[in-house]
Design a protein around this motif. Structure first.
Motif, PDB file in Angstrom:
ATOM      1  N   HIS A 192      28.342   0.276  -2.979  1.00 28.61           N
ATOM      2  CA  HIS A 192      28.248   1.732  -2.930  1.00 28.61           C
ATOM      3  C   HIS A 192      27.208   2.146  -3.957  1.00 28.61           C
ATOM      4  O   HIS A 192      26.560   1.295  -4.559  1.00 28.61           O
ATOM      5  N   LYS A 193      27.027   3.421  -4.162  1.00 30.55           N
ATOM      6  CA  LYS A 193      26.037   3.882  -5.124  1.00 30.55           C
ATOM      7  C   LYS A 193      26.701   4.669  -6.237  1.00 30.55           C
ATOM      8  O   LYS A 193      27.585   5.492  -6.009  1.00 30.55           O
ATOM      9  N   VAL A 194      26.255   4.394  -7.461  1.00 32.48           N
ATOM     10  CA  VAL A 194      26.674   5.129  -8.645  1.00 32.48           C
ATOM     11  C   VAL A 194      25.431   5.781  -9.229  1.00 32.48           C
ATOM     12  O   VAL A 194      24.507   5.084  -9.662  1.00 32.48           O
ATOM     13  N   ALA A 195      25.376   7.104  -9.197  1.00 28.15           N
ATOM     14  CA  ALA A 195      24.187   7.850  -9.651  1.00 28.15           C
ATOM     15  C   ALA A 195      22.929   7.359  -8.949  1.00 28.15           C
ATOM     16  O   ALA A 195      21.855   7.288  -9.541  1.00 28.15           O
ATOM     17  N   GLY A 196      23.070   6.989  -7.691  1.00 26.24           N
ATOM     18  CA  GLY A 196      21.930   6.520  -6.907  1.00 26.24           C
ATOM     19  C   GLY A 196      21.647   5.041  -7.043  1.00 26.24           C
ATOM     20  O   GLY A 196      20.790   4.514  -6.307  1.00 26.24           O
ATOM     21  N   LEU A 197      22.332   4.345  -7.951  1.00 28.65           N
ATOM     22  CA  LEU A 197      22.098   2.912  -8.144  1.00 28.65           C
ATOM     23  C   LEU A 197      23.003   2.108  -7.216  1.00 28.65           C
ATOM     24  O   LEU A 197      24.217   2.340  -7.186  1.00 28.65           O
ATOM     25  N   PRO A 198      22.464   1.140  -6.465  1.00 33.39           N
ATOM     26  CA  PRO A 198      23.323   0.247  -5.681  1.00 33.39           C
ATOM     27  C   PRO A 198      24.274  -0.493  -6.624  1.00 33.39           C
ATOM     28  O   PRO A 198      23.834  -1.086  -7.611  1.00 33.39           O
ATOM     29  N   ALA A 199      25.557  -0.458  -6.332  1.00 32.99           N
ATOM     30  CA  ALA A 199      26.546  -1.016  -7.262  1.00 32.99           C
ATOM     31  C   ALA A 199      27.696  -1.646  -6.494  1.00 32.99           C
ATOM     32  O   ALA A 199      27.961  -1.313  -5.333  1.00 32.99           O
ATOM     33  N   ILE A 200      28.394  -2.553  -7.178  1.00 31.81           N
ATOM     34  CA  ILE A 200      29.635  -3.134  -6.669  1.00 31.81           C
ATOM     35  C   ILE A 200      30.652  -3.082  -7.803  1.00 31.81           C
ATOM     36  O   ILE A 200      30.373  -3.544  -8.917  1.00 31.81           O
ATOM     37  N   GLY A 201      31.815  -2.519  -7.533  1.00 33.06           N
ATOM     38  CA  GLY A 201      32.893  -2.483  -8.516  1.00 33.06           C
ATOM     39  C   GLY A 201      34.006  -3.413  -8.103  1.00 33.06           C
ATOM     40  O   GLY A 201      34.369  -3.492  -6.914  1.00 33.06           O
ATOM     41  N   SER A 202      34.551  -4.135  -9.067  1.00 35.91           N
ATOM     42  CA  SER A 202      35.621  -5.088  -8.781  1.00 35.91           C
ATOM     43  C   SER A 202      36.862  -4.714  -9.569  1.00 35.91           C
ATOM     44  O   SER A 202      36.774  -4.296 -10.738  1.00 35.91           O
ATOM     45  N   ASN A 203      38.029  -4.862  -8.941  1.00 37.72           N
ATOM     46  CA  ASN A 203      39.290  -4.468  -9.553  1.00 37.72           C
ATOM     47  C   ASN A 203      40.036  -5.661 -10.132  1.00 37.72           C
ATOM     48  O   ASN A 203      39.926  -6.784  -9.626  1.00 37.72           O
ATOM     49  N   SER A 204      40.809  -5.390 -11.162  1.00 35.97           N
ATOM     50  CA  SER A 204      41.601  -6.451 -11.783  1.00 35.97           C
ATOM     51  C   SER A 204      42.649  -6.973 -10.801  1.00 35.97           C
ATOM     52  O   SER A 204      43.279  -6.186 -10.085  1.00 35.97           O
ATOM     53  N   PRO A 205      42.851  -8.281 -10.728  1.00 41.25           N
ATOM     54  CA  PRO A 205      43.912  -8.808  -9.856  1.00 41.25           C
ATOM     55  C   PRO A 205      45.301  -8.644 -10.456  1.00 41.25           C
ATOM     56  O   PRO A 205      46.291  -8.920  -9.784  1.00 41.25           O
ATOM     57  N   TYR A 206      45.362  -8.163 -11.702  1.00 37.60           N
ATOM     58  CA  TYR A 206      46.646  -8.032 -12.399  1.00 37.60           C
ATOM     59  C   TYR A 206      47.164  -6.603 -12.352  1.00 37.60           C
ATOM     60  O   TYR A 206      46.399  -5.645 -12.197  1.00 37.60           O
ATOM     61  N   ILE A 207      48.461  -6.468 -12.494  1.00 34.04           N
ATOM     62  CA  ILE A 207      49.106  -5.166 -12.581  1.00 34.04           C
ATOM     63  C   ILE A 207      50.160  -5.227 -13.681  1.00 34.04           C
ATOM     64  O   ILE A 207      50.796  -6.260 -13.880  1.00 34.04           O
ATOM     65  N   VAL A 208      50.312  -4.141 -14.419  1.00 34.37           N
ATOM     66  CA  VAL A 208      51.344  -4.035 -15.450  1.00 34.37           C
ATOM     67  C   VAL A 208      52.245  -2.872 -15.070  1.00 34.37           C
ATOM     68  O   VAL A 208      51.847  -1.711 -15.175  1.00 34.37           O
ATOM     69  N   ASN A 209      53.427  -3.170 -14.575  1.00 36.94           N
ATOM     70  CA  ASN A 209      54.405  -2.120 -14.332  1.00 36.94           C
ATOM     71  C   ASN A 209      55.106  -1.789 -15.640  1.00 36.94           C
ATOM     72  O   ASN A 209      55.335  -2.672 -16.476  1.00 36.94           O
ATOM     73  N   PHE A 210      55.428  -0.522 -15.815  1.00 37.85           N
ATOM     74  CA  PHE A 210      55.950  -0.043 -17.090  1.00 37.85           C
ATOM     75  C   PHE A 210      57.156  -0.873 -17.525  1.00 37.85           C
ATOM     76  O   PHE A 210      58.127  -1.048 -16.784  1.00 37.85           O
ATOM     77  N   GLY A 211      57.072  -1.396 -18.744  1.00 38.21           N
ATOM     78  CA  GLY A 211      58.174  -2.181 -19.296  1.00 38.21           C
ATOM     79  C   GLY A 211      58.136  -3.642 -18.915  1.00 38.21           C
ATOM     80  O   GLY A 211      59.043  -4.400 -19.282  1.00 38.21           O
ATOM     81  N   GLN A 212      57.104  -4.070 -18.180  1.00 35.90           N
ATOM     82  CA  GLN A 212      57.014  -5.452 -17.744  1.00 35.90           C
ATOM     83  C   GLN A 212      55.697  -6.064 -18.203  1.00 35.90           C
ATOM     84  O   GLN A 212      54.763  -5.364 -18.577  1.00 35.90           O
ATOM     85  N   ALA A 213      55.654  -7.393 -18.172  1.00 36.24           N
ATOM     86  CA  ALA A 213      54.423  -8.095 -18.531  1.00 36.24           C
ATOM     87  C   ALA A 213      53.449  -8.059 -17.361  1.00 36.24           C
ATOM     88  O   ALA A 213      53.824  -7.762 -16.214  1.00 36.24           O
ATOM     89  N   ALA A 214      52.187  -8.345 -17.656  1.00 31.88           N
ATOM     90  CA  ALA A 214      51.175  -8.367 -16.604  1.00 31.88           C
ATOM     91  C   ALA A 214      51.484  -9.479 -15.609  1.00 31.88           C
ATOM     92  O   ALA A 214      51.914 -10.577 -15.981  1.00 31.88           O
ATOM     93  N   ARG A 215      51.271  -9.192 -14.320  1.00 35.05           N
ATOM     94  CA  ARG A 215      51.478 -10.199 -13.273  1.00 35.05           C
ATOM     95  C   ARG A 215      50.407 -10.003 -12.213  1.00 35.05           C
ATOM     96  O   ARG A 215      49.806  -8.933 -12.079  1.00 35.05           O
ATOM     97  N   LEU A 216      50.157 -11.056 -11.466  1.00 38.59           N
ATOM     98  CA  LEU A 216      49.200 -10.964 -10.375  1.00 38.59           C
ATOM     99  C   LEU A 216      49.762 -10.081  -9.264  1.00 38.59           C
ATOM    100  O   LEU A 216      50.941 -10.175  -8.915  1.00 38.59           O
ATOM    101  N   LYS A 217      48.910  -9.238  -8.705  1.00 37.56           N
ATOM    102  CA  LYS A 217      49.349  -8.430  -7.568  1.00 37.56           C
ATOM    103  C   LYS A 217      49.684  -9.335  -6.386  1.00 37.56           C
ATOM    104  O   LYS A 217      50.635  -9.082  -5.641  1.00 37.56           O
ATOM    105  N   ASP A 218      48.867 -10.348  -6.216  1.00 31.93           N
ATOM    106  CA  ASP A 218      49.064 -11.338  -5.159  1.00 31.93           C
ATOM    107  C   ASP A 218      48.876 -12.713  -5.787  1.00 31.93           C
ATOM    108  O   ASP A 218      47.797 -13.010  -6.324  1.00 31.93           O
TER     109      ASP A 218
END
Length: 534
Positions: free
Chosen positions: A370-396
């Motif tokens: 996609h584009k950010v301020a006109g620049l071709p870009a790719i954004g990547s998301n963390s594979p981890y999730i932290v639910n409140f009160g729990q440790a980080a775990r993989l989403k999948d």
């Protein structure tokens, strides 16, 4: 006498729809407003003509009362009832819960956000009752017009009949006039009574002197927990004011730092430059969201890039507008105004956060170009999730840091964008080593790293790793902060379209509210790379 009758008839015709609209407002059901409280709280608000007070009933906790506004000499009160109040002011021991005080303090810490949310609620209430009034007036006026056309048609028919047949139609006309008169009286007289002083209900309101000067100034607390709520309210107000004072001082110090660094408290708009303000890891520090978005306005940024972890808990309480638009998602969007916001997802960005971010038109990365301020870009998301009160775990469990990093490297080398960004800096290692992308920006680093050029066989990669804009440090734990405990940096990435020069200016807010600015020049873009600037 003829003209007097005509004048009276015209007055009745005008008053009848208006009086019908007034009666419709008086008997209309309450309006239901959504997402105005903690955990998506709904409010039922009913307008009460003649009621001398506005009352908020919060069930067992008691309520609030203040003097009703007066419109054209008529008190206009409101009854406000939360559909649910998923919030306890007290801990298991019965004492005031300091964590709750901290949460509510955030909600009341931003006067601009308070006004925005108050205007939103008032606007929805008046649109609801205004629509009821207008629709009723329209229907009654249409009915009057149809009746008038019917009588005109019958009169034309009457004129064409022989004299002996006319009495029957005359009696019909008389009956129609009487029925219309009775219906008009049935609307006009009750409406005039509703609008008269006879229906005014006085209500004694005694503002609590202890709340004078707080956000509840002018309100009277009612109910069994008045004393404790008064304590909570003053504690919340003290916290909110101290936080507001801190960030007001930060704003002054930031402007002075910009004057020392740039020669003015901002930068002029310049189409020769691409400017992107970058932040990461706010984790609920909504005052820093305000600071960054205000800076983006002053620097005339083309976009705001959030690398992730907007909230600390990822819960609805922290994600939604809440009472006063007071947490990071809403605050960032509000102060950014028309500057577009892009975001990759960090470990605290739960589906609730994502849903609300999209609701506020924040573009969320999905791994595609996609584009950010006109620049071709790719954004990547963390594979981890932290639910409140729990440790980080993989989403999948099948999707790990290594698998995401490998897929990101392949995607980047295939599409060759100008920019790749992610919250987890570990996701960027393969992209950096490949040399396929001129710019990589990452976070998830408490202290950050110096921006630097990385030489690869395929070319120079400009690597930018940002520290916590929320001022989080190792050992701080989870939870939103009122003010930064550690240095809180954010960046301005500037690219000169003509020369390809790349510069990173870092604005750092310190725990004592002081602000410093420093800059780093990175390698200029090559001729081929500059072609992607547009």
């Amino acid at each position: 006498m003829y003209y007097l009758r005509r004048a009276v008839l015209l007055l009745v015709l005008v008053l009848t729809p208006l009086c019908g609209g007034v009666l419709a407002i008086a008997v209309a059901p309450a309006v239901r407003l959504h997402d105005v409280g903690l955990d998506g709280l709904d409010l039922d608000i009913r307008l009460r003509l003649g009621q001398g007070s506005t009352d908020i009933d919060s069930a067992l906790l008691g309520g609030l009362r203040t003097k009703a506004p007066v419109l054209l000499g008529k008190p206009v009160g409101f009854d406000i009832r939360p559909s649910d109040l998923n919030l306890s002011l007290f801990d298991a021991k019965g004492a005031l819960d300091t964590a709750t005080i901290d949460v509510i303090g955030h909600l009341f810490s931003d006067p601009k956000a308070q006004r925005a949310e108050r205007d939103r609620i008032v606007g929805q209430v008046f649109r609801y009752y205004g629509s009821i009034f207008c629709v009723t007036v329209y229907l009654l006026a249409s009915l009057e017009l149809l009746g008038y056309l019917y009588l005109k048609r019958r009169k034309l028919q009457l004129d064409r009949l022989p004299m002996r047949a006319r009495p029957l139609f005359q009696r019909e006309s008389t009956v129609v006039h009487w029925v219309a008169g009775v219906l008009a009286a049935a609307l006009v007289l009750p409406a005039l009574y509703v609008l008269s002083p006879l229906t005014n209900r006085s209500s004694t309101t005694q503002p609590d002197p202890q709340l004078s000067g707080t956000f509840l100034s002018g309100w009277q607390l009612t109910g069994p927990f008045t004393y404790l709520i008064r304590q909570a309210a003053t504690s919340v107000d003290s916290l909110a004011k101290s936080e507001q004072v801190f960030y007001d001082q930060v704003a002054k110090n930031r402007d002075q730092a910009y004057r020392d660094y740039y020669g003015s408290d901002g930068l002029p708009r310049d189409s020769d430059f691409v400017r992107i303000v970058v932040l990461d890891d706010l984790q609920g520090t909504s005052g820093m969201a305000r600071t960054v978005a205000e800076a983006a306005q002053k620097l005339h940024a083309d976009a705001i890039l959030n690398l992730g972890d907007l909230t600390a808990t990822g819960t609805p309480q922290e994600s939604y507008l809440s009472y006063l638009n007071g947490y990071t998602v809403g605050v960032l969007a509000q102060y950014a105004k028309t500057i577009p916001i892009y975001s990759s997802l960090g470990r605290h960005d739960t589906p609730t956060v994502v849903s609300y971010a999209k609701k506020l038109h924040i573009t969320v990365a999905d791994g595609d170009p996609h584009k950010v301020a006109g620049l071709p870009a790719i954004g990547s998301n963390s594979p981890y999730i932290v639910n409140f009160g729990q440790a980080a775990r993989l989403k999948d469990p099948a999707v790990t840091t290594d698998s995401v990093a490998s897929a990101l490297q392949q995607k980047a080398c295939a599409d060759k964008p100008m920019l790749v960004y992610a919250h987890d800096k570990e996701l960027l290692n393969g992209v950096v080593d490949s040399g396929c992308v001129p710019l990589v920006i990452g976070g998830h680093s408490y202290d950050g790293e110096p921006s630097k050029d990385i030489s690869t066989p395929s070319g120079v990669v400009r690597k930018v790793i940002l520290g916590s804009t929320g001022g989080h440090g190792a050992g701080d734990g989870i939870g939103g902060l009122t003010t930064p405990r550690n240095n809180a940096p954010f960046l301005l990435l500037s690219i000169d379209r003509k020369t390809g020069e790349v510069r990173v200016d870092t604005t750092t807010v310190h725990p004592d509210a002081s602000v410093t600015v420093s800059g780093t020049n990175l390698s200029p873009l090559t001729g081929d790379e500059r072609k992607q600037l547009g």
